[in-house]
Design a protein around this motif. Structure first.
Motif, PDB file in Angstrom:
ATOM      1  N   LEU A   1       1.017  -1.089   0.465  1.00  0.00           N
ATOM      2  CA  LEU A   1      -0.125   0.258  -0.062  1.00  0.00           C
ATOM      3  C   LEU A   1       1.385   1.556  -0.117  1.00  0.00           C
ATOM      4  O   LEU A   1       0.618   2.333  -0.815  1.00  0.00           O
ATOM      5  N   ASN A   2       1.698   1.272   1.156  1.00  0.00           N
ATOM      6  CA  ASN A   2       2.807   2.770   0.558  1.00  0.00           C
ATOM      7  C   ASN A   2       3.756   3.052  -0.540  1.00  0.00           C
ATOM      8  O   ASN A   2       3.624   4.459  -1.194  1.00  0.00           O
ATOM      9  N   ARG A   3       4.019   0.991  -1.404  1.00  0.00           N
ATOM     10  CA  ARG A   3       4.471   2.218  -2.905  1.00  0.00           C
ATOM     11  C   ARG A   3       3.582   1.994  -3.660  1.00  0.00           C
ATOM     12  O   ARG A   3       3.932   3.631  -4.357  1.00  0.00           O
ATOM     13  N   ALA A   4       2.687   1.337  -3.412  1.00  0.00           N
ATOM     14  CA  ALA A   4       1.051   1.776  -4.578  1.00  0.00           C
ATOM     15  C   ALA A   4       1.069   3.461  -4.403  1.00  0.00           C
ATOM     16  O   ALA A   4       0.770   4.263  -5.303  1.00  0.00           O
ATOM     17  N   SER A   5       0.497   4.196  -2.916  1.00  0.00           N
ATOM     18  CA  SER A   5       0.077   4.972  -3.359  1.00  0.00           C
ATOM     19  C   SER A   5       1.384   5.903  -2.840  1.00  0.00           C
ATOM     20  O   SER A   5       1.439   7.122  -3.761  1.00  0.00           O
ATOM     21  N   LEU A   6       2.337   5.798  -3.272  1.00  0.00           N
ATOM     22  CA  LEU A   6       3.772   6.931  -3.681  1.00  0.00           C
ATOM     23  C   LEU A   6       4.001   6.651  -5.223  1.00  0.00           C
ATOM     24  O   LEU A   6       3.761   7.359  -6.064  1.00  0.00           O
ATOM     25  N   ILE A   7       3.721   5.904  -6.064  1.00  0.00           N
ATOM     26  CA  ILE A   7       3.807   5.786  -7.661  1.00  0.00           C
ATOM     27  C   ILE A   7       2.444   6.777  -7.589  1.00  0.00           C
ATOM     28  O   ILE A   7       2.617   7.265  -8.892  1.00  0.00           O
ATOM     29  N   LEU A   8       0.976   6.424  -7.386  1.00  0.00           N
ATOM     30  CA  LEU A   8       0.106   6.576  -7.771  1.00  0.00           C
ATOM     31  C   LEU A   8      -0.179   8.236  -7.857  1.00  0.00           C
ATOM     32  O   LEU A   8      -0.714   9.147  -8.349  1.00  0.00           O
ATOM     33  N   SER A   9       0.950   8.677  -6.349  1.00  0.00           N
ATOM     34  CA  SER A   9       0.760  10.220  -5.403  1.00  0.00           C
ATOM     35  C   SER A   9       1.986  10.671  -7.268  1.00  0.00           C
ATOM     36  O   SER A   9       1.622  12.227  -6.755  1.00  0.00           O
ATOM     37  N   GLY A  10       2.093  10.029  -7.198  1.00  0.00           N
ATOM     38  CA  GLY A  10       3.127  10.655  -7.703  1.00  0.00           C
ATOM     39  C   GLY A  10       4.522  11.459  -7.359  1.00  0.00           C
ATOM     40  O   GLY A  10       5.323  12.803  -7.796  1.00  0.00           O
TER      41      GLY A  10
END
Length: 70
Positions: A33-42
């Motif tokens: 979830l942390n990694r995906a959130s970083l990617i999606l947030s840009g």
């Protein structure tokens, strides 16, 4: 910024990790979830490269080789 997460301890494509296009993530819910959130947030500052020939045209190149009798 990486645009691919591999949820495993290793990958069959280590070159994608080396150039930053892929990140290996332990199969842990919080880490995913942390990694995906970083990617999606840009918000990641890391730059990534696209591997050579990863342009969506592999089938066309293969067909051209086959048509030439290769």
């Amino acid at each position: 910024m990486p645009n691919c997460l591999t949820l495993h301890k290793s990958t069959a494509r280590p070159s994608t990790v080396e150039i930053g296009a892929n990140v290996l993530v332990a199969p842990d819910e919080e880490e995913i979830l942390n990694r995906a959130s970083l990617i999606l947030s840009g918000k990641q500052s890391e730059k990534t490269l696209i591997p050579e020939n990863w342009d969506g045209a592999a089938a066309k190149r293969i067909a051209e080789v086959l048509e030439r009798g290769g």
